[in-house]
Design a protein around this motif. Structure first.
Motif, PDB file in Angstrom:
ATOM      1  N   PHE A  41      -1.684  29.306 118.849  1.00 26.18           N
ATOM      2  CA  PHE A  41      -2.685  30.348 119.033  1.00 26.18           C
ATOM      3  C   PHE A  41      -2.149  31.373 120.037  1.00 26.18           C
ATOM      4  O   PHE A  41      -1.762  31.010 121.144  1.00 26.18           O
ATOM      5  CB  PHE A  41      -4.011  29.759 119.527  1.00 26.18           C
ATOM      6  N   VAL A  79     -18.259  24.988 112.372  1.00 24.83           N
ATOM      7  CA  VAL A  79     -17.222  25.781 111.693  1.00 24.83           C
ATOM      8  C   VAL A  79     -16.057  26.058 112.643  1.00 24.83           C
ATOM      9  O   VAL A  79     -14.891  25.956 112.256  1.00 24.83           O
ATOM     10  CB  VAL A  79     -17.821  27.092 111.129  1.00 24.83           C
ATOM     11  N   TYR A  80     -16.365  26.402 113.891  1.00 29.68           N
ATOM     12  CA  TYR A  80     -15.327  26.666 114.895  1.00 29.68           C
ATOM     13  C   TYR A  80     -14.395  25.460 115.037  1.00 29.68           C
ATOM     14  O   TYR A  80     -13.171  25.604 115.010  1.00 29.68           O
ATOM     15  CB  TYR A  80     -15.984  26.990 116.243  1.00 29.68           C
ATOM     16  N   LEU A  82     -14.048  22.936 112.921  1.00 34.49           N
ATOM     17  CA  LEU A  82     -13.332  22.702 111.660  1.00 34.49           C
ATOM     18  C   LEU A  82     -12.081  23.581 111.599  1.00 34.49           C
ATOM     19  O   LEU A  82     -11.008  23.123 111.181  1.00 34.49           O
ATOM     20  CB  LEU A  82     -14.235  22.991 110.459  1.00 34.49           C
ATOM     21  N   CYS A  83     -12.214  24.830 112.023  1.00 31.64           N
ATOM     22  CA  CYS A  83     -11.049  25.731 112.069  1.00 31.64           C
ATOM     23  C   CYS A  83     -10.022  25.238 113.081  1.00 31.64           C
ATOM     24  O   CYS A  83      -8.812  25.307 112.824  1.00 31.64           O
ATOM     25  CB  CYS A  83     -11.485  27.152 112.401  1.00 31.64           C
ATOM     26  N   ALA A  84     -10.493  24.746 114.211  1.00 33.15           N
ATOM     27  CA  ALA A  84      -9.578  24.191 115.213  1.00 33.15           C
ATOM     28  C   ALA A  84      -8.837  22.979 114.650  1.00 33.15           C
ATOM     29  O   ALA A  84      -7.620  22.832 114.856  1.00 33.15           O
ATOM     30  CB  ALA A  84     -10.343  23.810 116.482  1.00 33.15           C
ATOM     31  N   ALA A  86      -8.209  22.402 111.509  1.00 35.34           N
ATOM     32  CA  ALA A  86      -7.249  22.918 110.525  1.00 35.34           C
ATOM     33  C   ALA A  86      -6.009  23.472 111.219  1.00 35.34           C
ATOM     34  O   ALA A  86      -4.882  23.268 110.749  1.00 35.34           O
ATOM     35  CB  ALA A  86      -7.903  23.993 109.660  1.00 35.34           C
ATOM     36  N   ALA A  87      -6.204  24.154 112.340  1.00 37.06           N
ATOM     37  CA  ALA A  87      -5.058  24.691 113.091  1.00 37.06           C
ATOM     38  C   ALA A  87      -4.178  23.562 113.613  1.00 37.06           C
ATOM     39  O   ALA A  87      -2.946  23.655 113.578  1.00 37.06           O
ATOM     40  CB  ALA A  87      -5.549  25.565 114.246  1.00 37.06           C
ATOM     41  N   ARG A  90      -2.338  22.101 110.557  1.00 37.80           N
ATOM     42  CA  ARG A  90      -1.323  23.049 110.075  1.00 37.80           C
ATOM     43  C   ARG A  90      -0.097  23.054 110.968  1.00 37.80           C
ATOM     44  O   ARG A  90       1.040  23.123 110.497  1.00 37.80           O
ATOM     45  CB  ARG A  90      -1.940  24.450 110.005  1.00 37.80           C
ATOM     46  N   CYS A 102     -10.591  17.831 119.933  1.00 31.66           N
ATOM     47  CA  CYS A 102     -10.967  18.616 118.761  1.00 31.66           C
ATOM     48  C   CYS A 102     -11.948  17.853 117.858  1.00 31.66           C
ATOM     49  O   CYS A 102     -13.051  18.330 117.584  1.00 31.66           O
ATOM     50  CB  CYS A 102      -9.712  19.014 117.991  1.00 31.66           C
TER      51      CYS A 102
END
Length: 119
Positions: A41, A79-80, A82-84, A86-87, A90, A102
């Motif tokens: 990030f 959602v926040y 979930l994105c974290a 995924a990051a 990834r 997380c």
């Protein structure tokens, strides 16, 4: 789904935790900085994460009186995180920070959303 939280205490507890998380993100200690770097990030955007967390905490607290706002804030936090997650996946940064911080926060936010607004 109900629009005002019942019970209220999980919302307040989550708001305090998220606000504290925002403070830690605004001026991150070494462990949080390593996590943010680990997922790739950009440092110039770290302040945005703190602002999002402060706004989410405010939305949770205000949502105790304004129908739907607390549910929206809790859903936004799900959602926040979930994105974290995924990051983390990834970037293949799946150590203790991923499992405890997380996914722990994701589980807490999801539990509050379901317990206070769905059940």
């Amino acid at each position: 789904m109900i629009l005002l939280p019942d019970p209220v205490w999980p919302i307040v507890v989550l708001a305090v935790i998220v606000f504290g998380d925002g403070l830690l993100t605004f001026r991150p200690p070494r462990a949080i900085a390593a996590c943010l770097d680990g997922v790739g990030f950009p440092r110039e955007w770290w302040w945005v994460l703190a602002v999002v967390k402060f706004l989410a905490a405010a939305g949770l607290v205000t949502g105790v009186w304004i129908p739907g706002l607390g549910a929206a804030a809790a859903a936004g936090l799900v959602v926040y995180f979930l994105c974290a997650a995924a990051a983390h996946l990834r970037a293949k940064y799946v150590g203790r920070d991923f499992w405890f911080n997380c996914l722990g926060m994701l589980a807490a936010c999801l539990a509050v959303l379901v317990f206070c607004f769905v059940v």
